[in-house]
Design an enzyme around this catalytic site. Structure first.
Site, PDB file in Angstrom:
ATOM      1  N   LYS B  94       0.809  -1.224   0.000  1.00  0.00           N
ATOM      2  CA  LYS B  94       0.000   0.000   0.000  1.00  0.00           C
ATOM      3  C   LYS B  94       0.845   1.278   0.000  1.00  0.00           C
ATOM      4  O   LYS B  94       0.443   2.301  -0.546  1.00  0.00           O
ATOM      5  CB  LYS B  94      -0.942   0.004   1.207  1.00  0.00           C
ATOM      6  CG  LYS B  94      -1.999  -1.093   1.164  1.00  0.00           C
ATOM      7  CD  LYS B  94      -3.038  -0.834   0.097  1.00  0.00           C
ATOM      8  CE  LYS B  94      -4.201  -1.826   0.170  1.00  0.00           C
ATOM      9  NZ  LYS B  94      -5.132  -1.638  -0.970  1.00  0.00           N
ATOM     10  N   GLU B 116      -9.791   5.818   3.269  1.00  0.00           N
ATOM     11  CA  GLU B 116     -10.608   4.755   3.829  1.00  0.00           C
ATOM     12  C   GLU B 116      -9.680   3.578   4.094  1.00  0.00           C
ATOM     13  O   GLU B 116      -8.632   3.466   3.474  1.00  0.00           O
ATOM     14  CB  GLU B 116     -11.698   4.333   2.841  1.00  0.00           C
ATOM     15  CG  GLU B 116     -11.259   3.292   1.795  1.00  0.00           C
ATOM     16  CD  GLU B 116     -10.246   3.800   0.777  1.00  0.00           C
ATOM     17  OE1 GLU B 116     -10.115   5.039   0.642  1.00  0.00           O
ATOM     18  OE2 GLU B 116      -9.581   2.970   0.128  1.00  0.00           O
ATOM     19  N   SER B 383       1.678  -9.699  -0.967  1.00  0.00           N
ATOM     20  CA  SER B 383       1.346  -8.275  -0.894  1.00  0.00           C
ATOM     21  C   SER B 383       1.468  -7.681   0.501  1.00  0.00           C
ATOM     22  O   SER B 383       1.644  -6.478   0.640  1.00  0.00           O
ATOM     23  CB  SER B 383      -0.071  -8.062  -1.424  1.00  0.00           C
ATOM     24  OG  SER B 383      -0.984  -8.915  -0.775  1.00  0.00           O
TER      25      SER B 383
END
Lengths: 269, 400
Positions: B94, B116, B383
């Site tokens: 991210k 969010e 990830s």
């Protein structure tokens, strides 16, 4: 000319301003909604914005969200609303504008949606999450069915887009008074008259103002500069309170009628 | 069938019929401003250099490509290679996106950031980027996820972010997005909304994919060095789809490379307790985009379920919808139980605890590796790391 366009033409000729109440369809049930709609006074109200409940109303504040959620929890279906509207027929004396998320329009199919809503007696459609650039399909289908399309202009709308919004909105443009979500606010922003003027210069046939209008004084102030005042959360708050007490049917409809008549005093005050 | 794919967004950010800008009017000026600012930044060498510098010195890129020998042995087939995004600063992919968007926000003169988050990884990555660049940060998170991801809530607050618990709707990721959009509508002049995935109105899907594509570019390079060719298969989990888009996109034109996205099958695809949007959804509009969504016949968003908060979303990025429709990428689904088993398997076999989201991709890799020849290379995008999930998994499986 559909009933909504005829109503705005009549008011323009007479120089009459109007109230445009927003009512949630199906809260607390479709019968109550019809009861409310038949009691909306046609002398002061140019139309009703009939809000179709949606699971994810990103443009709405907590009051309308709560109302939508209650309608959906009690099993609201678009088909039931259409049945109820057809059955009510001419007992509803004000034109109706469906305020509906494009998610719902798209799921039914754009053409079936407008055909079914037109057949149920609805005169116009406003999708608060559909900007003019994405609206070609809806405009074509609506025009084929004789349905009006209404678009929102916001304080942040850039000048090059105001003209397109004005041209595509018949018989009026919905001017959002402030940036933000729906809900009651204490006063109107000082730059609002300039916003109305920009929109009229861009060719708007008529301008109705919404967002933050909750009292007769607001209605009065708005109607000094615009053609109509749209009131949503202030009415839906009463609907929420009454529905929370378990009220429905005629007794609830009478309370909404009284609230509408109270707001309408701003038209003559 | 593999039809030609459009590698970049076309007019108004369309990927075939998907994408677009389905937003309230009040946000149009902001998305258009963002589009212009992103185009300018992309063409600006100093912007790219600053981002590359941060990715190298702050995030720790490039992330390694690790040959998982014991897991490969266990499966008895293809060589499994793990792209270690879990080793990035903050423990997930991210951060690649949040640093890019935070730099862009600063360039646009916007000092307030909202975001969010579902699993909390994007919220942590946003809070991190904001702390590093001195920006105000507000994160919206569903009440249910605040409970499931208490550690990440603490991390965000520690870094100076305000975390707002969202009570509306299903109280998960979808509702956090609704609330962030409502905030943005009232604060749009001074606020940038850092969307955490390849979703939302144009330009977000393209921009987030571009920022995440560093994963796939590095993977290509590392495969060439390591095995002297491109891999046979690349797989990644798909919720909104940002880590998958990031690793897939640089391989899109290499039609010999099989690309597989793994969605959350929850308690199974029969019934409604899943979040397998592409496997079970249909075209619809949600959160500013035309994409594939899970909704009922009236267009109301369907309730979704996944054991992993990051995959618990009823939509998917519009470019994935297009890759699915055009046939370029295969989309499959792994259940909660399969993901939990993969979570434990990778921990035991390799000493790597994957995020529960990532565990869905591991689960599928384990499923197919044995059917591939030993000569084949199978890359899994690892990830994120799973520390954040340990308490919840212990609660579900016992052993805490």
């Amino acid at each position: 000319m559909n009933p909504l366009q005829a109503e705005f033409a009549r008011r323009r000729d007479r120089g009459e301003r109007a109230l445009l109440p927003f009512i949630t369809a199906g809260d607390p049930d479709c019968d109550t909604t019809i009861e409310i709609l038949t009691r909306i006074p046609p002398d002061s109200c140019a139309c009703v914005e009939l809000g179709i409940p949606f699971s994810d109303p990103i443009a709405d504040g907590p009051v309308i969200q709560a109302s939508f959620a209650r309608a959906l929890d009690s099993g609201f279906r678009v088909a039931n609303l259409l049945d109820a509207l057809r059955a009510a027929g001419r007992s509803i004396r004000v034109p109706l504008v469906a305020m509906v998320s494009y998610s719902i329009i798209h799921r039914r199919g754009v053409s079936p949606f407008v055909e079914q809503f037109a057949a149920a007696g609805v005169s116009g459609v406003l999708a608060p999450d559909l900007v003019i650039e994405e609206a070609d399909d809806l405009r074509t289908a609506a025009s084929n069915s004789g349905l009006s399309t209404i678009f929102i202009a916001a304080p942040t709308t850039e000048p090059d887009r105001l003209q397109r919004i004005a041209a595509a909105s018949d018989p009026f443009v919905y001017l959002q008074s402030v940036a933000g979500i729906t809900g009651e606010r204490t006063g109107l922003p000082p730059e609002l008259p300039a916003g109305v003027q920009r929109l009229r210069s861009a060719g708007a046939r008529a301008v109705c103002i919404g967002f933050g209008i909750s009292r007769p004084e607001h209605v009065r102030d708005v109607c000094r500069m615009a053609d109509g005042a749209i009131v949503g959360s202030a009415l839906i708050r009463r609907l929420n309170e009454a529905a929370a007490r378990g009220e429905r049917g005629p007794s609830l409809a009478l309370q909404i009628e009284a609230a509408v008549r109270d707001l309408a005093t701003g038209l003559t005050g | 069938m593999t039809q030609p794919t459009t590698p970049s967004a076309t007019q108004r950010g369309r990927f075939g019929p998907f994408g677009g800008q389905y937003v309230p009017e009040v946000l149009m000026a902001a998305v258009r401003e963002l589009e212009r600012a992103y185009d300018a930044a992309r063409a600006d060498l100093t912007f790219q250099e600053e981002l590359d510098g941060l990715l190298r010195d702050y995030v720790g890129r490039p992330s390694p490509l690790y040959a998982a020998r014991r897991l490969s042995e266990h499966c008895g087939g293809a060589q499994i290679l793990l792209k270690r995004e879990d080793l990035n600063h903050t423990g997930a992919h991210k951060i690649n996106n949040t640093l890019g968007q935070a730099l862009l926000a600063r360039r646009m003169g916007k000092r307030r950031i909202i975001a969010e988050t579902g699993a909390g990884q994007h919220g942590v990555a946003t809070a991190t980027a904001c702390a590093a660049l001195g920006l105000e940060c507000v994160v919206y998170m569903g009440v249910e996820d605040v409970r499931r991801q208490a550690l990440n809530v603490y991390r965000m607050r520690l870094m100076g972010a305000t975390v707002i618990a969202v009570e509306s709707g299903q109280r998960t990721l979808k509702d956090a997005i609704n609330e962030a959009m409502r905030d943005w509508m009232g604060s749009v002049g001074r606020t940038h909304y850092i969307i955490g995935s390849v979703m939302g109105p144009h330009p977000f899907p393209t921009m987030v994919r571009d920022f995440q594509s560093v994963i796939g570019r590095e993977t290509r390079e590392q495969c060439r060095e390591r095995i002297g060719r491109l891999p046979e298969v690349v797989t990644a989990c798909v919720g909104g789809g940002s880590n998958a888009a990031g690793i897939f996109f640089p391989f899109i034109d290499d039609t010999g490379v099989r690309l597989i996205g793994v969605e959350a099958a929850g308690e199974g695809l029969i019934g409604v307790r899943h979040a397998a949007t592409i496997s079970r959804g249909r075209p619809g509009v949600l959160h500013g985009m035309m994409t594939i969504v899970l909704q009922d016949d009236d267009g109301q968003t369907a309730p979704v379920h996944s054991v992993s908060a990051g995959l618990d979303y009823p939509g998917v990025g519009p470019e994935h919808a297009w890759w699915h429709t055009s046939g370029r990428v295969e989309y499959v689904a792994a259940t909660d139980d399969e993901a939990l088993a993969a979570f434990e398997l990778l921990s035991r076999m390799e000493g790597i605890i994957p995020a529960l989201e990532t565990a869905h991709a591991i689960a599928h890799a384990v499923k197919i590796a044995g059917h591939l020849p030993r000569s084949a290379a199978l890359v899994v995008n690892l990830s994120g790391r799973g520390d954040k999930d340990c308490v919840e998994v212990a609660r579900l499986r016992g052993g805490a």
